[in-house]
Design a protein around this motif. Structure first.
Motif, PDB file in Angstrom:
ATOM      1  N   GLU A 216       0.872  -1.289   0.024  1.00  0.00           N
ATOM      2  CA  GLU A 216      -0.011  -0.056  -0.028  1.00  0.00           C
ATOM      3  C   GLU A 216       0.775   1.390   0.026  1.00  0.00           C
ATOM      4  O   GLU A 216       1.720   1.434   0.934  1.00  0.00           O
ATOM      5  CB  GLU A 216      -0.681   0.034   1.097  1.00  0.00           C
ATOM      6  CG  GLU A 216      -1.766   1.092   1.347  1.00  0.00           C
ATOM      7  CD  GLU A 216      -2.735   1.023   2.481  1.00  0.00           C
ATOM      8  OE1 GLU A 216      -3.932   0.823   2.496  1.00  0.00           O
ATOM      9  OE2 GLU A 216      -2.121   0.675   3.748  1.00  0.00           O
ATOM     10  N   PRO A 217       0.660   2.396  -0.996  1.00  0.00           N
ATOM     11  CA  PRO A 217       1.351   3.459  -0.777  1.00  0.00           C
ATOM     12  C   PRO A 217       1.118   4.277   0.186  1.00  0.00           C
ATOM     13  O   PRO A 217       0.007   4.190   0.830  1.00  0.00           O
ATOM     14  CB  PRO A 217       0.976   4.152  -2.253  1.00  0.00           C
ATOM     15  CG  PRO A 217       0.000   3.212  -2.823  1.00  0.00           C
ATOM     16  CD  PRO A 217      -0.246   2.052  -2.177  1.00  0.00           C
ATOM     17  N   LEU A 218       2.078   5.027   0.722  1.00  0.00           N
ATOM     18  CA  LEU A 218       2.092   5.845   2.034  1.00  0.00           C
ATOM     19  C   LEU A 218       2.029   7.378   1.319  1.00  0.00           C
ATOM     20  O   LEU A 218       2.894   7.914   1.254  1.00  0.00           O
ATOM     21  CB  LEU A 218       3.284   5.765   3.044  1.00  0.00           C
ATOM     22  CG  LEU A 218       3.459   4.402   3.648  1.00  0.00           C
ATOM     23  CD1 LEU A 218       4.571   4.580   4.545  1.00  0.00           C
ATOM     24  CD2 LEU A 218       2.187   4.185   4.345  1.00  0.00           C
ATOM     25  N   ASN A 219       0.802   7.710   1.095  1.00  0.00           N
ATOM     26  CA  ASN A 219       0.386   9.132   0.673  1.00  0.00           C
ATOM     27  C   ASN A 219      -0.727   9.590   1.481  1.00  0.00           C
ATOM     28  O   ASN A 219      -1.128   9.166   2.338  1.00  0.00           O
ATOM     29  CB  ASN A 219       0.333   8.839  -1.087  1.00  0.00           C
ATOM     30  CG  ASN A 219      -0.802   7.973  -1.462  1.00  0.00           C
ATOM     31  OD1 ASN A 219      -1.819   7.641  -0.559  1.00  0.00           O
ATOM     32  ND2 ASN A 219      -0.628   7.373  -2.368  1.00  0.00           N
ATOM     33  N   HIS A 220      -1.550  10.735   0.762  1.00  0.00           N
ATOM     34  CA  HIS A 220      -2.348  11.273   1.546  1.00  0.00           C
ATOM     35  C   HIS A 220      -3.548  10.550   1.715  1.00  0.00           C
ATOM     36  O   HIS A 220      -4.272  10.550   2.667  1.00  0.00           O
ATOM     37  CB  HIS A 220      -2.996  12.615   0.314  1.00  0.00           C
ATOM     38  CG  HIS A 220      -4.110  13.128   1.056  1.00  0.00           C
ATOM     39  ND1 HIS A 220      -5.409  12.843   0.986  1.00  0.00           N
ATOM     40  CD2 HIS A 220      -4.284  14.258   1.996  1.00  0.00           C
ATOM     41  CE1 HIS A 220      -6.082  13.742   1.700  1.00  0.00           C
ATOM     42  NE2 HIS A 220      -5.335  14.636   2.097  1.00  0.00           N
ATOM     43  N   ASP A 221      -3.935   9.473   0.670  1.00  0.00           N
ATOM     44  CA  ASP A 221      -4.991   8.460   1.010  1.00  0.00           C
ATOM     45  C   ASP A 221      -4.906   7.393   2.112  1.00  0.00           C
ATOM     46  O   ASP A 221      -5.669   6.878   2.464  1.00  0.00           O
ATOM     47  CB  ASP A 221      -5.107   7.711  -0.258  1.00  0.00           C
ATOM     48  CG  ASP A 221      -5.661   8.503  -1.561  1.00  0.00           C
ATOM     49  OD1 ASP A 221      -6.333   9.429  -1.223  1.00  0.00           O
ATOM     50  OD2 ASP A 221      -5.353   8.158  -2.510  1.00  0.00           O
ATOM     51  N   ALA A 222      -3.544   7.557   2.745  1.00  0.00           N
ATOM     52  CA  ALA A 222      -3.421   6.615   3.846  1.00  0.00           C
ATOM     53  C   ALA A 222      -3.575   7.280   5.119  1.00  0.00           C
ATOM     54  O   ALA A 222      -3.557   6.384   6.132  1.00  0.00           O
ATOM     55  CB  ALA A 222      -1.805   6.126   3.637  1.00  0.00           C
ATOM     56  N   LYS A 223      -4.202   8.339   5.180  1.00  0.00           N
ATOM     57  CA  LYS A 223      -4.490   8.999   6.626  1.00  0.00           C
ATOM     58  C   LYS A 223      -5.603   8.137   7.345  1.00  0.00           C
ATOM     59  O   LYS A 223      -5.402   8.198   8.576  1.00  0.00           O
ATOM     60  CB  LYS A 223      -5.237  10.528   6.148  1.00  0.00           C
ATOM     61  CG  LYS A 223      -3.770  11.440   5.953  1.00  0.00           C
ATOM     62  CD  LYS A 223      -4.364  13.069   5.929  1.00  0.00           C
ATOM     63  CE  LYS A 223      -3.259  13.734   5.508  1.00  0.00           C
ATOM     64  NZ  LYS A 223      -3.797  15.168   5.545  1.00  0.00           N
ATOM     65  N   PRO A 224      -6.485   7.751   6.955  1.00  0.00           N
ATOM     66  CA  PRO A 224      -7.367   6.882   7.705  1.00  0.00           C
ATOM     67  C   PRO A 224      -6.767   5.645   8.453  1.00  0.00           C
ATOM     68  O   PRO A 224      -7.346   5.200   9.377  1.00  0.00           O
ATOM     69  CB  PRO A 224      -8.827   6.593   6.763  1.00  0.00           C
ATOM     70  CG  PRO A 224      -8.284   7.445   5.526  1.00  0.00           C
ATOM     71  CD  PRO A 224      -6.961   7.635   5.403  1.00  0.00           C
ATOM     72  N   TRP A 225      -5.534   5.229   8.035  1.00  0.00           N
ATOM     73  CA  TRP A 225      -4.993   3.927   8.373  1.00  0.00           C
ATOM     74  C   TRP A 225      -3.855   4.185   9.212  1.00  0.00           C
ATOM     75  O   TRP A 225      -3.173   3.153   9.882  1.00  0.00           O
ATOM     76  CB  TRP A 225      -4.422   3.259   7.198  1.00  0.00           C
ATOM     77  CG  TRP A 225      -5.384   3.276   5.942  1.00  0.00           C
ATOM     78  CD1 TRP A 225      -5.009   3.552   4.724  1.00  0.00           C
ATOM     79  CD2 TRP A 225      -6.815   3.041   5.866  1.00  0.00           C
ATOM     80  NE1 TRP A 225      -6.154   3.406   3.894  1.00  0.00           N
ATOM     81  CE2 TRP A 225      -7.237   3.205   4.582  1.00  0.00           C
ATOM     82  CE3 TRP A 225      -7.627   2.621   6.804  1.00  0.00           C
ATOM     83  CZ2 TRP A 225      -8.464   2.709   4.080  1.00  0.00           C
ATOM     84  CZ3 TRP A 225      -9.046   2.224   6.509  1.00  0.00           C
ATOM     85  CH2 TRP A 225      -9.327   2.239   5.075  1.00  0.00           C
ATOM     86  N   ILE A 226      -3.698   5.527   9.707  1.00  0.00           N
ATOM     87  CA  ILE A 226      -2.813   5.712  10.855  1.00  0.00           C
ATOM     88  C   ILE A 226      -3.429   5.461  12.242  1.00  0.00           C
ATOM     89  O   ILE A 226      -4.619   5.349  12.549  1.00  0.00           O
ATOM     90  CB  ILE A 226      -2.868   7.552  11.120  1.00  0.00           C
ATOM     91  CG1 ILE A 226      -2.039   7.931   9.862  1.00  0.00           C
ATOM     92  CG2 ILE A 226      -1.876   7.878  12.356  1.00  0.00           C
ATOM     93  CD1 ILE A 226      -1.878   9.677   9.964  1.00  0.00           C
ATOM     94  N   ASN A 227      -2.793   4.594  12.999  1.00  0.00           N
ATOM     95  CA  ASN A 227      -3.090   3.869  14.254  1.00  0.00           C
ATOM     96  C   ASN A 227      -2.893   4.919  15.348  1.00  0.00           C
ATOM     97  O   ASN A 227      -2.218   5.584  15.402  1.00  0.00           O
ATOM     98  CB  ASN A 227      -2.153   2.669  14.339  1.00  0.00           C
ATOM     99  CG  ASN A 227      -2.367   1.354  13.434  1.00  0.00           C
ATOM    100  OD1 ASN A 227      -3.271   0.695  13.825  1.00  0.00           O
ATOM    101  ND2 ASN A 227      -1.890   1.454  12.440  1.00  0.00           N
ATOM    102  N   VAL A 228      -3.780   4.580  16.288  1.00  0.00           N
ATOM    103  CA  VAL A 228      -3.921   5.613  17.295  1.00  0.00           C
ATOM    104  C   VAL A 228      -4.128   4.800  18.829  1.00  0.00           C
ATOM    105  O   VAL A 228      -4.388   3.778  18.792  1.00  0.00           O
ATOM    106  CB  VAL A 228      -5.382   6.448  17.021  1.00  0.00           C
ATOM    107  CG1 VAL A 228      -5.068   7.334  15.978  1.00  0.00           C
ATOM    108  CG2 VAL A 228      -6.627   5.479  17.076  1.00  0.00           C
TER     109      VAL A 228
END
Length: 274
Positions: A216-228
């Protein structure tokens, strides 16, 4: 989200696997904080965090290991956990909305890309017509996996925020999809042509990250997949929890990520995604 159930609204199944207490000197004045994790892939970094907050703030951190993605949030609500650290933003938002927004995000942890694995082909372009692809069956990770297949050029989706296999509108290879609980997909890999696997479960199954056939590319579209790290709404500003967060979001944690995961798991609290 390191980082399963078909519907997050189903009855929560008991999923506790083990409880681990970081062995540190006891103190009558010490505050104890229990952090819920899913699987064991993040336990080592939490041991390092525990040592740091014990030394600096006299806070004892325990970890409780779960086997599913729903129980740890419910455990925050019933008070059997103080914090949990297992989910990405998208999963958190969907679960929290369905449960009256009783949880809050304490802070970001890491971002790790989802991967496609196969024991039968070496690249996604080698997949043949009518190949079977396994996907996680919980709504957020199923949607993420489908978007990953779209990014890989295998399918096209309708414009759905959280797509399911019903939203596949272009499937030239006529791929067949098999939705499975995410923790079971590494076991099922040998019986399908390819599988989209969450990184924490790939790590636990000892699947080499460099053996994946698409990342999976790490770009703007990856923001929802940031772990918290999540917390009960009423405890978000608890000073002890903020100290735990500070210890996690530290230079030591960054160094650990680099040494342990290289560039495959990146600190998310100061990441810039373009």
């Amino acid at each position: 989200m390191k980082n399963i159930i078909k519907n997050t609204l189903i009855t929560f199944a008991t999923g506790v696997l083990a409880v681990s207490t970081i062995a540190l000197p006891a103190s009558a004045a010490s505050k104890t904080i229990t952090v819920g994790l899913v699987g064991t892939s993040d336990q080592e970094v939490w041991e390092k965090v525990a040592h740091q907050v014990k030394r600096n703030d006299n806070i004892t951190v325990k970890t409780k290991i779960f086997t599913d993605y729903n129980t740890p949030n419910q455990a925050l609500l019933d008070g059997s956990l103080d914090l949990n650290a297992f989910q990405h933003v998208d999963f958190f938002n969907n679960w929290n909305q369905a449960h009256h927004n009783q949880l809050k995000i304490l802070g970001k942890t890491y971002l790790t890309p989802m991967r496609i694995y196969s024991k039968k082909v070496k690249t996604v372009t080698d997949l043949t017509p009518r190949a079977t692809v396994a996907l996680p069956n919980d709504p957020t990770n199923e949607g993420r996996a489908l978007k990953l297949l779209q990014t890989a050029g295998l399918i096209k989706l309708n414009h759905q925020k959280q797509p399911t296999v019903k939203d596949v509108k272009d499937n030239k290879l006529r791929l067949k999809f098999k939705t499975i609980a995410a923790e079971q997909i590494p076991i099922a890999l040998k019986s399908v042509d390819a599988a989209v696997i969450n990184t924490n479960y790939a790590q636990e199954a000892k699947l080499p990250l460099n053996r994946s056939i698409y990342v999976e590319p790490l770009n703007h579209d990856a923001k929802p997949w940031i772990n918290v790290i999540a917390v009960s709404k009423k405890h978000k500003n608890d000073a002890a929890y903020q100290k735990v967060l500070k210890a996690y979001q530290s230079k030591n944690t960054k160094q650990y990520f680099k040494q342990r995961w290289g560039d495959t798991q990146v600190p998310a609290w100061d990441i810039k995604l373009k």
